[in-house]
Design a protein around this motif. Structure first.
Motif, PDB file in Angstrom:
ATOM      1  N   THR A 318       0.847  -1.192   0.000  1.00  0.00           N
ATOM      2  CA  THR A 318       0.000   0.000   0.000  1.00  0.00           C
ATOM      3  C   THR A 318       0.883   1.241   0.000  1.00  0.00           C
ATOM      4  O   THR A 318       2.091   1.165   0.207  1.00  0.00           O
ATOM      5  CB  THR A 318      -0.924   0.016   1.227  1.00  0.00           C
ATOM      6  OG1 THR A 318      -0.118   0.011   2.414  1.00  0.00           O
ATOM      7  CG2 THR A 318      -1.826  -1.210   1.237  1.00  0.00           C
ATOM      8  N   ARG A 319       0.250   2.378  -0.191  1.00  0.00           N
ATOM      9  CA  ARG A 319       1.022   3.611  -0.327  1.00  0.00           C
ATOM     10  C   ARG A 319       1.482   4.182   0.999  1.00  0.00           C
ATOM     11  O   ARG A 319       2.377   5.027   1.034  1.00  0.00           O
ATOM     12  CB  ARG A 319       0.187   4.663  -1.052  1.00  0.00           C
ATOM     13  CG  ARG A 319      -1.016   5.168  -0.262  1.00  0.00           C
ATOM     14  CD  ARG A 319      -1.777   6.220  -1.053  1.00  0.00           C
ATOM     15  NE  ARG A 319      -2.959   6.692  -0.357  1.00  0.00           N
ATOM     16  CZ  ARG A 319      -2.971   7.704   0.509  1.00  0.00           C
ATOM     17  NH1 ARG A 319      -1.833   8.332   0.791  1.00  0.00           N
ATOM     18  NH2 ARG A 319      -4.088   8.088   1.092  1.00  0.00           N
ATOM     19  N   PHE A 320       0.901   3.730   2.096  1.00  0.00           N
ATOM     20  CA  PHE A 320       1.130   4.401   3.373  1.00  0.00           C
ATOM     21  C   PHE A 320       2.565   4.224   3.871  1.00  0.00           C
ATOM     22  O   PHE A 320       3.165   5.160   4.392  1.00  0.00           O
ATOM     23  CB  PHE A 320       0.127   3.899   4.418  1.00  0.00           C
ATOM     24  CG  PHE A 320      -1.295   4.211   4.072  1.00  0.00           C
ATOM     25  CD1 PHE A 320      -1.787   5.494   4.228  1.00  0.00           C
ATOM     26  CD2 PHE A 320      -2.133   3.237   3.555  1.00  0.00           C
ATOM     27  CE1 PHE A 320      -3.089   5.805   3.893  1.00  0.00           C
ATOM     28  CE2 PHE A 320      -3.438   3.533   3.218  1.00  0.00           C
ATOM     29  CZ  PHE A 320      -3.923   4.819   3.379  1.00  0.00           C
ATOM     30  N   VAL A 321       3.113   3.022   3.717  1.00  0.00           N
ATOM     31  CA  VAL A 321       4.474   2.789   4.205  1.00  0.00           C
ATOM     32  C   VAL A 321       5.469   3.669   3.454  1.00  0.00           C
ATOM     33  O   VAL A 321       6.349   4.308   4.051  1.00  0.00           O
ATOM     34  CB  VAL A 321       4.847   1.301   4.067  1.00  0.00           C
ATOM     35  CG1 VAL A 321       6.308   1.082   4.454  1.00  0.00           C
ATOM     36  CG2 VAL A 321       3.944   0.445   4.938  1.00  0.00           C
ATOM     37  N   GLY A 322       5.328   3.729   2.131  1.00  0.00           N
ATOM     38  CA  GLY A 322       6.228   4.567   1.344  1.00  0.00           C
ATOM     39  C   GLY A 322       6.102   6.039   1.681  1.00  0.00           C
ATOM     40  O   GLY A 322       7.106   6.761   1.767  1.00  0.00           O
ATOM     41  N   GLU A 323       4.874   6.504   1.900  1.00  0.00           N
ATOM     42  CA  GLU A 323       4.679   7.917   2.232  1.00  0.00           C
ATOM     43  C   GLU A 323       5.211   8.245   3.624  1.00  0.00           C
ATOM     44  O   GLU A 323       5.757   9.336   3.848  1.00  0.00           O
ATOM     45  CB  GLU A 323       3.193   8.271   2.132  1.00  0.00           C
ATOM     46  CG  GLU A 323       2.666   8.279   0.703  1.00  0.00           C
ATOM     47  CD  GLU A 323       1.234   8.758   0.631  1.00  0.00           C
ATOM     48  OE1 GLU A 323       0.699   9.188   1.678  1.00  0.00           O
ATOM     49  OE2 GLU A 323       0.647   8.714  -0.465  1.00  0.00           O
ATOM     50  N   ILE A 324       5.055   7.317   4.561  1.00  0.00           N
ATOM     51  CA  ILE A 324       5.614   7.544   5.900  1.00  0.00           C
ATOM     52  C   ILE A 324       7.132   7.650   5.820  1.00  0.00           C
ATOM     53  O   ILE A 324       7.754   8.505   6.465  1.00  0.00           O
ATOM     54  CB  ILE A 324       5.180   6.412   6.854  1.00  0.00           C
ATOM     55  CG1 ILE A 324       3.684   6.502   7.139  1.00  0.00           C
ATOM     56  CG2 ILE A 324       5.961   6.482   8.166  1.00  0.00           C
ATOM     57  CD1 ILE A 324       3.140   5.325   7.918  1.00  0.00           C
ATOM     58  N   MET A 325       7.743   6.791   5.017  1.00  0.00           N
ATOM     59  CA  MET A 325       9.198   6.863   4.837  1.00  0.00           C
ATOM     60  C   MET A 325       9.611   8.193   4.218  1.00  0.00           C
ATOM     61  O   MET A 325      10.601   8.810   4.642  1.00  0.00           O
ATOM     62  CB  MET A 325       9.672   5.706   3.962  1.00  0.00           C
ATOM     63  CG  MET A 325       9.635   4.347   4.638  1.00  0.00           C
ATOM     64  SD  MET A 325      10.284   3.048   3.559  1.00  0.00           S
ATOM     65  CE  MET A 325      10.313   1.651   4.694  1.00  0.00           C
ATOM     66  N   ASN A 326       8.861   8.644   3.228  1.00  0.00           N
ATOM     67  CA  ASN A 326       9.187   9.921   2.581  1.00  0.00           C
ATOM     68  C   ASN A 326       9.108  11.081   3.569  1.00  0.00           C
ATOM     69  O   ASN A 326       9.964  11.975   3.572  1.00  0.00           O
ATOM     70  CB  ASN A 326       8.241  10.178   1.405  1.00  0.00           C
ATOM     71  CG  ASN A 326       8.469   9.215   0.259  1.00  0.00           C
ATOM     72  OD1 ASN A 326       9.491   8.538   0.207  1.00  0.00           O
ATOM     73  ND2 ASN A 326       7.520   9.140  -0.654  1.00  0.00           N
ATOM     74  N   GLU A 327       8.082  11.082   4.411  1.00  0.00           N
ATOM     75  CA  GLU A 327       7.929  12.168   5.382  1.00  0.00           C
ATOM     76  C   GLU A 327       9.015  12.111   6.454  1.00  0.00           C
ATOM     77  O   GLU A 327       9.567  13.140   6.848  1.00  0.00           O
ATOM     78  CB  GLU A 327       6.542  12.090   6.034  1.00  0.00           C
ATOM     79  CG  GLU A 327       5.393  12.419   5.097  1.00  0.00           C
ATOM     80  CD  GLU A 327       5.450  13.848   4.588  1.00  0.00           C
ATOM     81  OE1 GLU A 327       5.799  14.748   5.382  1.00  0.00           O
ATOM     82  OE2 GLU A 327       5.166  14.061   3.401  1.00  0.00           O
ATOM     83  N   ALA A 328       9.329  10.907   6.917  1.00  0.00           N
ATOM     84  CA  ALA A 328      10.355  10.780   7.961  1.00  0.00           C
ATOM     85  C   ALA A 328      11.735  11.155   7.435  1.00  0.00           C
ATOM     86  O   ALA A 328      12.567  11.704   8.173  1.00  0.00           O
ATOM     87  CB  ALA A 328      10.367   9.354   8.511  1.00  0.00           C
ATOM     88  N   ALA A 329      11.989  10.877   6.162  1.00  0.00           N
ATOM     89  CA  ALA A 329      13.304  11.179   5.582  1.00  0.00           C
ATOM     90  C   ALA A 329      13.577  12.677   5.525  1.00  0.00           C
ATOM     91  O   ALA A 329      14.735  13.093   5.419  1.00  0.00           O
ATOM     92  CB  ALA A 329      13.408  10.572   4.185  1.00  0.00           C
ATOM     93  N   LYS A 330      12.539  13.492   5.606  1.00  0.00           N
ATOM     94  CA  LYS A 330      12.719  14.942   5.551  1.00  0.00           C
ATOM     95  C   LYS A 330      13.398  15.494   6.800  1.00  0.00           C
ATOM     96  O   LYS A 330      13.818  16.655   6.813  1.00  0.00           O
ATOM     97  CB  LYS A 330      11.370  15.631   5.353  1.00  0.00           C
ATOM     98  CG  LYS A 330      10.721  15.319   4.004  1.00  0.00           C
ATOM     99  CD  LYS A 330       9.360  15.976   3.873  1.00  0.00           C
ATOM    100  CE  LYS A 330       8.711  15.628   2.536  1.00  0.00           C
ATOM    101  NZ  LYS A 330       7.357  16.224   2.404  1.00  0.00           N
TER     102      LYS A 330
END
Length: 572
Positions: A318-330
């Motif tokens: 699902t998209r949620f894991v990838g989006e959480i990673m993107n936000e945390a990487a900031k």
């Protein structure tokens, strides 16, 4: 004239004149009747501290920043005067054009340099990460041209190869080059990812600057921009540790005391602040905890060279894991997203040095070459590129469920740290969250932004803490590892022990402690067991992440009781 006097005073005060004189004496001693006719070059390398010049002679320091080429010509005059002052017969045969001073600058104040203007005669400042450097090749810095008519004093010395041959100043004939009298140096092409630029930039780095180049490091470049960019000097930019007296963000200090200095409570609260605009506050907490620990480990690696925690999340695509990673990487200084096509994994990992290299799509969406490149880099700790190899200095984040291309346990053994992604347990909460967001759209608030900024600041503050592993936590980790290997040898890889130790050290670092306690070790083991594919070692009720932090104590108490039975240790 005043600037010439100031330059002489400074060179004499810092003993550069003595070095110039020694170079001139050595040069004249090497001259013979045969070598004089070959017009050899005298190159003198001077490294000048710009901040020191500004402090001692401000007008001379201003000249270095605004007109560095004029300063270099003045240094050439001084060097030639030193040569003429030596009482040797051969000095009369040396021409002014044979003498060159190569200036190298250090401690250049960034605020005084303009950021990359075009055709500016002053000093220009760049900064960026070195991604690659080519093999060393030769370049010409000294050419001798003669007149075909043998006119008197018609030899012309040029410090490059001109596009068109020069003409004799007497008979106006086209001169020819004495190719045997060329002087050559070493040159490499360095590829940089400059700060603020989306495209890569290539610069020529020559001679004594080449040994300073190390792929993956961050550099400050001082250059002169004309028809081409000439790099005068470069310096490595290195982050320093925060002093022990540096204040911690007040909200986090209050939170730490409110959590009774318990690592799992404190880290749970910190992790819940990540990606609040992607999913509900208390969803995917195990994933967020692992990402937070990875962020802390990469910041600590920059300062203390400690181990890095890589993250592999398993679950539905699902998209949620990838989006959480993107936000945390900031929250890091650098974050790189690796695409599915036309992406060189080695370059991406080097560009992510000191930060995060994330796979935003499920791992099976990438081709075999990309997957095995990143697995090889993690396993060996080195990144191989075309010309050299460098150490892996970034954390790799990936996720996925369909591992038909590669065996799941092999991937987990390389990453060492596996956590639960989206297994469908938060579906109802996510649906309600999305529905609420569609009815009442709301962006991230100022309080949430401030909380993320405080976390980023806190990670930078604690990154420099040196942490040691105490004997009791080490015994517990070893006992658990041996028992787990005996229970499921295929699922528990040898790299898991390194991951357990690194998570324990990072947990203690986040709590601002220099020694790992038994609670840090228990927390690391709990995260390790939670990341196992089902069926897992411990009962499921001890591995659930509660929506309420008050229930976390009960879960951890039950997990401690199970861990005592599993490892044979008591009084945990």
């Amino acid at each position: 004239m005043e600037l010439h006097c100031e330059l002489l005073l400074y060179l004499d005060k810092r003993r550069y004149l003595g070095k110039m004189k020694d170079d001139c004496e050595n040069f004249l001693e090497s001259l013979t009747e045969k070598t004089v006719s070959k017009f050899p070059s005298l190159r003198c390398f001077l490294e000048i501290d710009v901040m020191d010049v500004i402090d001692v002679l401000p007008s001379l320091g201003e000249l270095i920043i605004k007109e560095p080429l004029k300063l270099q010509k003045m240094c050439n005059d001084v060097l030639f005067a030193c040569l003429r002052s030596i009482d040797v017969d051969n000095y009369k045969l040396v021409e002014y054009s044979q003498v060159v001073v190569v200036l190298r600058l250090k401690c250049v104040p960034r605020i005084l340099c303009l950021p990359n203007p075009k055709r500016y005669k002053g000093l220009t400042y760049f900064e960026g990460t070195l991604l690659a450097k080519s093999e060393s090749v030769s370049y010409v810095y000294h050419t001798v041209w003669s007149c075909p008519e043998d006119c008197e004093d018609s030899v012309n010395i040029i410090h490059y190869i001109p596009k068109t041959p020069p003409k004799c100043c007497i008979c106006r004939s086209t001169m020819y080059e004495n190719s045997g009298l060329r002087r050559c140096g070493d040159q490499v092409t360095a590829t940089f990812k400059l700060k603020g630029d989306y495209l890569l930039r290539k610069f020529y780095i020559v001679d004594d600057l080449i040994p300073k180049l190390k792929v993956g490091l961050y550099y400050a470049l001082h250059a002169i921009v004309g028809k081409s960019i000439i790099i005068w000097s470069l310096e490595k930019i290195k982050q320093c540790k925060a002093p022990m007296t540096h204040p911690v963000p007040r909200d986090l200090d209050v939170l730490y005391n409110a959590c009774n200095r318990s690592p799992w409570k404190f880290i749970y609260c910190l992790a819940s602040s990540l990606a609040v605009n992607v999913c509900p506050l208390n969803c995917f907490i195990q994933l967020k905890i692992n990402l937070l620990l990875s962020l802390a480990s990469i910041k600590a690696n920059v300062l203390t060279n400690s181990n890095i925690i890589h993250v592999l999340a398993t679950g539905f695509d699902t998209r949620f894991v990838g989006e959480i990673m993107n936000e945390a990487a900031k929250l890091t200084d650098k974050n790189i997203l690796i695409g599915t096509s036309n992406t060189d994994v080695a370059t991406a990992l080097i560009a992510g040095t000191g930060g995060i290299a994330a796979f935003p799509l499920p791992l099976h969406a990438y081709n075999q070459k990309q997957i095995f490149s990143v697995l090889s880099a993690i396993e060996s700790g080195e990144i191989m590129n075309e010309t050299s190899k460098t150490k892996l200095k970034c954390a790799v984040w990936a996720h996925g469920m369909d591992f038909k291309k590669i065996v799941m346990f092999n991937v987990a053994s390389v990453f060492g740290n596996v956590c639960r992604g989206d297994h469908g347990e938060f579906s109802d909460n996510i649906v309600e969250y999305l529905l609420q967001g569609s009815i009442e759209p709301s962006g991230i608030t100022e309080d949430e932004l401030r909380a993320l900024k405080d976390i980023s600041t806190y990670l930078s503050i604690v990154a420099g803490i040196e942490v040691e592993l105490d004997k009791l936590p080490e015994t517990l980790l070893r006992s658990y590892f041996l028992a787990a290997r005996k229970e499921r040898p295929r699922a528990v890889a040898i790299s898991s022990m390194n991951s357990l130790i690194t998570v324990s050290l990072t947990s203690a670092r986040l709590c601002r402690r220099s020694v790992v306690t038994i609670e840090d070790a228990i927390f690391a083991i709990w995260l390790h067991v939670c990341g196992f594919p089902e069926p897992r070692f411990a009962p499921e009720e001890y591995l659930e992440t509660p929506m309420n932090i008050r229930k976390l104590n009960k879960i951890m108490d039950g997990f401690k009781h199970w861990l005592e039975q599993f490892t044979g240790m008591s009084n945990l």
